[in-house]
Design a protein around this motif. Structure first.
Motif, mmCIF file in Angstrom:
data_model
loop_
_atom_site.group_PDB
_atom_site.id
_atom_site.type_symbol
_atom_site.label_atom_id
_atom_site.label_comp_id
_atom_site.label_asym_id
_atom_site.label_seq_id
_atom_site.Cartn_x
_atom_site.Cartn_y
_atom_site.Cartn_z
ATOM 1 N N LEU A 127 1.003 -1.485 -0.155
ATOM 2 C CA LEU A 127 0.062 0.157 -0.033
ATOM 3 C C LEU A 127 0.825 1.535 -0.118
ATOM 4 O O LEU A 127 1.501 1.562 1.023
ATOM 5 N N PRO A 128 1.026 1.822 -1.176
ATOM 6 C CA PRO A 128 1.931 3.073 -1.389
ATOM 7 C C PRO A 128 1.364 4.223 -0.700
ATOM 8 O O PRO A 128 0.077 4.598 -0.643
ATOM 9 N N VAL A 129 2.131 5.252 -0.323
ATOM 10 C CA VAL A 129 1.772 6.434 0.180
ATOM 11 C C VAL A 129 2.352 7.530 -1.059
ATOM 12 O O VAL A 129 3.193 7.842 -1.323
ATOM 13 N N PHE A 130 1.044 8.186 -1.491
ATOM 14 C CA PHE A 130 1.257 9.037 -2.645
ATOM 15 C C PHE A 130 1.597 10.623 -1.928
ATOM 16 O O PHE A 130 0.597 11.065 -1.552
ATOM 17 N N SER A 131 2.725 11.165 -1.963
ATOM 18 C CA SER A 131 3.116 12.326 -1.210
ATOM 19 C C SER A 131 3.413 13.328 -2.356
ATOM 20 O O SER A 131 3.069 13.281 -3.446
ATOM 21 N N ARG A 138 -2.205 18.690 -0.281
ATOM 22 C CA ARG A 138 -1.597 19.897 -0.233
ATOM 23 C C ARG A 138 -2.423 20.943 0.695
ATOM 24 O O ARG A 138 -1.954 21.533 1.792
ATOM 25 N N GLU A 139 -3.824 21.152 0.218
ATOM 26 C CA GLU A 139 -4.619 22.023 0.996
ATOM 27 C C GLU A 139 -4.884 21.501 2.373
ATOM 28 O O GLU A 139 -4.824 22.510 3.421
ATOM 29 N N LEU A 140 -4.936 20.261 2.886
ATOM 30 C CA LEU A 140 -5.128 19.860 4.084
ATOM 31 C C LEU A 140 -4.044 20.239 4.941
ATOM 32 O O LEU A 140 -4.025 20.319 6.109
ATOM 33 N N HIS A 141 -2.564 19.758 4.222
ATOM 34 C CA HIS A 141 -1.433 20.267 4.894
ATOM 35 C C HIS A 141 -1.241 21.650 5.004
ATOM 36 O O HIS A 141 -0.867 22.132 6.358
ATOM 37 N N PHE A 184 -2.909 16.813 10.146
ATOM 38 C CA PHE A 184 -2.037 15.924 9.919
ATOM 39 C C PHE A 184 -2.700 14.530 10.716
ATOM 40 O O PHE A 184 -3.161 14.597 11.642
ATOM 41 N N PRO A 185 -2.617 13.628 9.919
ATOM 42 C CA PRO A 185 -1.909 13.360 8.602
ATOM 43 C C PRO A 185 -2.758 14.081 7.465
ATOM 44 O O PRO A 185 -4.222 13.678 7.633
ATOM 45 N N PRO A 186 -2.212 14.808 6.508
ATOM 46 C CA PRO A 186 -3.311 15.427 5.508
ATOM 47 C C PRO A 186 -3.448 14.164 4.530
ATOM 48 O O PRO A 186 -3.464 14.428 3.188
ATOM 49 N N ILE A 187 -4.148 13.245 4.833
ATOM 50 C CA ILE A 187 -4.899 12.299 3.990
ATOM 51 C C ILE A 187 -6.072 12.686 3.330
ATOM 52 O O ILE A 187 -7.155 12.994 4.231
ATOM 53 N N LEU A 231 -11.999 13.733 12.550
ATOM 54 C CA LEU A 231 -11.481 12.491 12.116
ATOM 55 C C LEU A 231 -10.232 12.234 11.392
ATOM 56 O O LEU A 231 -9.396 11.639 11.970
ATOM 57 N N VAL A 232 -9.999 13.175 10.423
ATOM 58 C CA VAL A 232 -8.821 12.966 9.837
ATOM 59 C C VAL A 232 -7.782 13.581 10.482
ATOM 60 O O VAL A 232 -6.565 12.868 10.702
ATOM 61 N N HIS A 233 -7.562 14.733 11.112
ATOM 62 C CA HIS A 233 -6.788 15.347 11.996
ATOM 63 C C HIS A 233 -6.459 14.637 13.311
ATOM 64 O O HIS A 233 -7.937 14.456 13.963
ATOM 65 N N GLN A 234 -5.362 14.299 13.665
ATOM 66 C CA GLN A 234 -5.296 13.727 14.963
ATOM 67 C C GLN A 234 -4.039 14.119 15.682
ATOM 68 O O GLN A 234 -3.568 13.694 16.704
ATOM 69 N N GLY A 235 -3.079 14.704 14.832
ATOM 70 C CA GLY A 235 -1.681 15.126 15.298
ATOM 71 C C GLY A 235 -0.957 14.003 15.791
ATOM 72 O O GLY A 235 -0.888 13.152 14.942
#
Length: 475
Positions: free
Chosen positions: A156-160, A343-346, A351-354, A424-428
């Motif tokens: 499962l890759p991470v596309f950054s 990038r906008e979430l970042h 974090f994590p900006p998924i 939910l997405v943001h959890q630091g």
């Protein structure tokens, strides 16, 4: 099978990392090569240089040299075909070690002896010997565990993107991963990190995250950093995967392999192809890049009658954040999904900006459900996807007509999308248990009228955990 070493004085030509030989006998693909030159004042170091046969023809043999070749005079080189295939020592004694991309020690300790020698080329797993992955890996990251579940034996890759925390996310997964309640600092697990063209700062930040959680002693580092020979990047993942296969399929460990950065690896492939005058494919990358990447990614999995597993998390930096670029495009075809960073979430500090909408885990269905996570996990995730997707559409429309001009249902969806990203997405830095992820998701869904929840049937709705953590909920 091995042949006797054969030594040849002088080579026909040198082009970048490639050395061209004439008149060789019985040269074999993958054979180790040793190259030496006479020591001269101001000249290149005398060696020995390591290389590997990558093309064995009737008239010409091509050797890929793994060290810097600047200043090397091919006519003065003494080239020895060793008669042995490229191999590397493997074993449990390598846990905790730091090695170069070619397997040489970087930690000041003696070269590893290992329990065995294994060919670095390896081979993709035989499909008939594979076992379908079924056990989920709890990463502690809500956007993965709840919506894009990672399964043991998956790739499962991470596309950054440039400047996005792809490597930090991989380090978090390594630090917080759980299988059956066990953490990666136990004797059942091993972590292999392959750095391909990464900076010293990126290496240091990865180590800081895993050393703080006592994972380092269960980790092997294979490092090819920005200042190291480019061509060694092609060898580094193969050496690392030879060790991973031994630990998984012979020592019976659950092995998690993080490979960063696949983009730098692919750039090295392009450089090699240019040196060989190959006809370029899309955007100058070699036409065989798909096959080459598959030879790495398809070494993940679980084998029948073997207790261990090999799970891969490749990190891909998308040039210009372009998911259609040949590198992420081909990687997505070969692997079993992708985790996409936004990038906008970042920029907004998430974090994590998924970004969960383009993210996907193709094996999620095999690792969730009754007896694994929750019977309603799939329906819960589908409803969150649908509601968040509608909220994203409403956000686009609000930029045109204003939020006040939206229908009531779209304003509710927009509010949910904001809460979804914030809660939910943001959890630091927090590690979030799967049960807490489910409770947060249900809390978001409860902000919508029951009539908006088309993917949740009445039985699931009545059986959902309440905000307090259990029992039937009423609405």
């Amino acid at each position: 099978m091995t042949d006797l070493p054969r030594t040849y004085r002088g080579a026909r030509a040198l082009a970048g990392p490639l050395l061209f030989l004439e008149g060789t006998r019985r040269a074999r693909l993958g054979e180790w090569v040793r190259i030496e030159v006479e020591a001269t004042p101001g000249g290149p170091r005398p060696g020995p240089y390591r290389g590997q046969v990558i093309d064995a023809g009737r008239e010409l043999t091509v050797v890929q040299v793994f060290e810097e070749t600047v200043g090397l005079a091919p006519s003065q080189a003494r080239v020895t075909l060793t008669g042995t295939a490229a191999a590397t020592p493997v074993g449990r004694e390598l846990l905790g070690r730091t090695l170069s991309g070619a397997g040489r020690p970087l930690d000041g300790l003696p070269p590893p002896v290992g329990e065995a020698l294994r060919p670095v080329a390896g081979a993709p797993l035989n499909p008939l010997a594979r076992v379908s992955p079924r056990d989920s890996i709890e990463t502690g990251i809500s956007a993965i565990d709840g919506l894009n579940t990672l399964v043991r034996g998956q790739k499962l890759p991470v596309f950054s993107g440039p400047g996005l925390p792809g490597l930090e996310l991989a380090a978090r997964i390594v630090r917080d991963a759980r299988i059956g309640g066990e953490t990666v600092d136990t004797a059942r697990f091993a972590v292999i990190f392959v750095g391909m063209g990464i900076t010293h700062r990126e290496t240091r930040r990865f180590l800081e995250r895993i050393e703080a959680e006592r994972v380092r002693e269960r980790t092997i580092l294979y490092l090819n950093q920005t200042g190291d020979p480019v061509i060694e990047r092609l060898l580094a993942p193969r050496v690392a995967l030879a060790e991973a296969e031994f630990l998984a399929f012979e020592a019976g460990l659950d092995v998690l392999v993080v490979m960063a950065d696949v983009t730098h690896y692919s750039e090295a492939l392009r450089e090699l192809a240019a040196a060989r005058d190959e006809v370029p494919g899309r955007r100058g990358y070699p036409g065989a890049m798909y096959t080459d990447l598959a030879s790495l990614f398809e070494r993940a999995g679980i084998l029948r009658d073997r207790p261990g597993s090999l799970t891969q998390i490749p990190v891909v930096t998308m040039p210009d954040d372009d998911i259609t670029h040949p590198i992420p495009d081909l990687t997505g075809y070969i692997t079993e999904g992708q985790i996409v960073l936004d990038r906008e979430l970042h920029r907004r500090g998430v974090f994590p900006p998924i970004d969960v909408l383009p993210s996907l885990s193709r094996l999620m269905k095999a690792g969730i459900g009754a007896g694994r996570t929750e019977p309603w996990h799939r329906a819960w995730a589908d409803q969150l996807y649908a509601a968040y997707g509608r909220g994203r559409q409403a956000r686009t429309m609000a930029a045109i007509v204003g939020e006040a001009g939206l229908p009531e249902a779209d304003r509710r969806a927009l509010a949910l999308a904001k809460s979804f990203e914030r809660d939910l997405v943001h959890q630091g830095a927090e590690r979030r248990a799967l049960g807490e992820t489910f409770r947060l998701g249900w809390r978001l869904l409860e902000t919508l009228p029951r009539t908006d929840l088309h993917r949740i049937d009445d039985a699931i709705w009545r059986a959902r955990p309440t905000a307090g953590g259990g029992g039937e909920g009423e609405r």
